[in-house]
Structure formats: C-alpha cells, structure tokens
Design an enzyme around this catalytic site. Structure first.
Site, PDB file in Angstrom:
ATOM      1  N   ASP A   1       7.806 -14.644   9.592  1.00 26.97           N
ATOM      2  CA  ASP A   1       6.487 -15.247   9.441  1.00 26.97           C
ATOM      3  C   ASP A   1       6.666 -16.760   9.557  1.00 26.97           C
ATOM      4  OD1 ASP A   1       5.361 -12.749   8.923  1.00 26.97           O
ATOM      5  OD2 ASP A   1       5.755 -12.913   6.777  1.00 26.97           O
TER       6      ASP A   1
ATOM      7  N   ASP B   1      -3.037  -3.788   9.606  1.00 31.16           N
ATOM      8  CA  ASP B   1      -2.803  -4.104   8.195  1.00 31.16           C
ATOM      9  C   ASP B   1      -3.660  -3.154   7.370  1.00 31.16           C
ATOM     10  OD1 ASP B   1      -1.098  -6.140   8.887  1.00 31.16           O
ATOM     11  OD2 ASP B   1      -2.580  -7.729   8.665  1.00 31.16           O
TER      12      ASP B   1
END
Length: 270
Positions: free
Chosen positions: A12, A131
């Site tokens: 990330d 997600d």
C-alpha cells in the site's frame, strides 16, 4: 502439471512510501516500495501488487514514478490499483510498466468500465478488487456479504457474490477478494467467504485480508484460492515468502520454488 498457487506481497503506497494499518486505519510506515518489491522478487514472490492509497494529483504522479522504477528492477508481474477510474488511467499505468491494473470503486459505480478496459487491453490486464464484508446491522444481501468502496469506508448494499459473478461476465480476468473484516487482523483469511465466491466464478480468485501465519496461506489455497495476497506479515517480518512457500509445498500444493525457498529456480513442485 497443476498450475502453481501464486504468492503475492501487497504494498500500500502513500506519497511514495509503503504504509500498513488495521482495517485501512492507523497507517504506519513500512519502507521504500521499490526496495521492498525488489526484495520480495528475490525471495520468490510470484507477483507484486501496489495499491495507491493517496488521492491527490501529486500522489498520482509519484505513484507513476514508483511503478516505472519498480518495473525496471523487478522481473515478476506487477499489478497496480487505487484510484483507477478510466481506460486512460489503465493505459497510463501500463505505459509506466504495470502488467495488470486493479479496479474497484470506479467499477462499482460504472460496471461497463470492466468491459471497456478488457475490450481494449484484454481480460488478462484487469483485476477486479472486491472489498467485501459480512453485512452489518441494517444491511441485507442474499449471500450475507456486501461490497464496500473507498477503502471499506462506504457501504453499497451490493451482494458481493452477485458482483463477483457480474464482473466475471463483463470480462474481468481475476478477482482480488479482500475481507474488510479480516484486513490487518492476522487471524486468518475469511475461508467461508472465499469458498462462496470460488463456487460461483470460474476466473482466478486471489484471497486477501487476514494472513498472520504460514498455515493461513495454506488454508486459503486449500479453500480454492488461485493466489494468496498479504502485506504486513511480510513487511514486518512475521513470516517470509520462502517460509510460506515451504509450508504450501509440504501441504502438497503446487508452488513455484526458487533458490530462496531452497530449490532450483523456476521448478514447480507438487
């Protein structure tokens, strides 16, 4: 010969640095993305995934520089996602060295984006990031799982299984199934959700969210994951790529073993 289960470290990236938190919150610095990607490639990672967690135009330019620098030094497929909203965004990332591009929020808002991207570049380019979480109080879906957007912060009420099936029909090449309930918690992947999605789609499914030990990767692969993705357990040294691959090999799973895993380069072991 069976197709090897892929092991994918996820980085990330925020303003040029790797960060990691729990449920996408309380982020802390985890290092330089190019250096980490190179290290993971040397350790035997099958692919590398970058997720851009910044939203500013300046951060986008920084991310393109990171992708280009990584592509020059890492020789495994590179997937980049985060903030991809158009065919032009995909083209820009591919031009800077990405092999695949992850799409999430923009595809939920405009599902036809999946078809437009795959019509132009091929289905092998597009990874649909889902997600998903168990439905909270006040939200109901047929499967009991819902899709979230904006890093898990927004409820959509969309059934996660239905969305996965629709994305596959529209041409998505893979599904990155990220459990928002398990993300960063290190208690194991959501195997129930993984099995549910696996039973409904024919395209590869990447399990994400919850890795805390080598056996968790084994469990996800046995539950049907074609690839297993993790972040903090690698960044902070809880487990290493060679350890995970050795555990999967001992469990009889096909993996690509490298010198770092104690075997010869490129050999697939069942």
């Amino acid at each position: 010969m069976p197709v090897a289960v892929r092991l994918i470290p996820c980085l990330d990236v925020d303003a040029g640095r790797v960060v990691k938190g729990v449920n996408f919150e309380n982020l802390r610095d985890a290092g330089d993305p190019v250096e980490l990607a190179r290290t993971y490639g040397e350790q035997g990672a099958d692919e590398i995934t970058f997720l851009d967690v910044s939203a500013s135009i300046q951060a986008r330019a920084t991310m393109l520089e990171v992708v280009a620098a990584t592509a020059e030094q890492v020789f495994v497929p590179l997937t980049v996602g985060g903030g991809v909203r158009s065919v032009e965004d995909v083209a820009r990332l591919l031009a800077h060295g990405a092999d695949k591009v992850g799409v999430n929020t923009a595809a939920v808002a405009d599902p036809d984006l999946i078809a437009r991207v795959t019509d132009r570049f091929g289905d092998q380019v597009l990874v649909l990031s889902v997600d998903a979480r168990r439905c909270p109080q006040g939200v109901r879906t047929e499967s009991g799982y819902e899709v979230t957007t904006h890093g898990g912060k927004r409820s959509t009420g969309i059934d996660a299984l239905e969305w996965a099936c629709k994305a596959a029909e529209l041409g998505a090449g893979e599904i990155l199934l990220n459990s928002m309930d398990a993300d960063g918690v290190r208690s194991g992947f959501d195997l129930e959700m993984l099995r549910a999605v696996r039973s409904q789609v024919d395209i590869p499914v990447i399990a994400s969210g919850g890795a805390g030990a080598a056996e968790h990767f084994v469990q996800a692969a046995l539950a049907g994951a074609d690839a297993v993705l993790a972040a903090s357990v690698f960044h902070f040294g809880t487990v290493s790529i060679p350890e995970v691959k050795a555990a999967m090999s001992r469990a009889g799973l096909p993996v690509r073993l490298t010198p770092a895993c104690g075997k010869s380069e490129g050999r697939t072991h069942v």
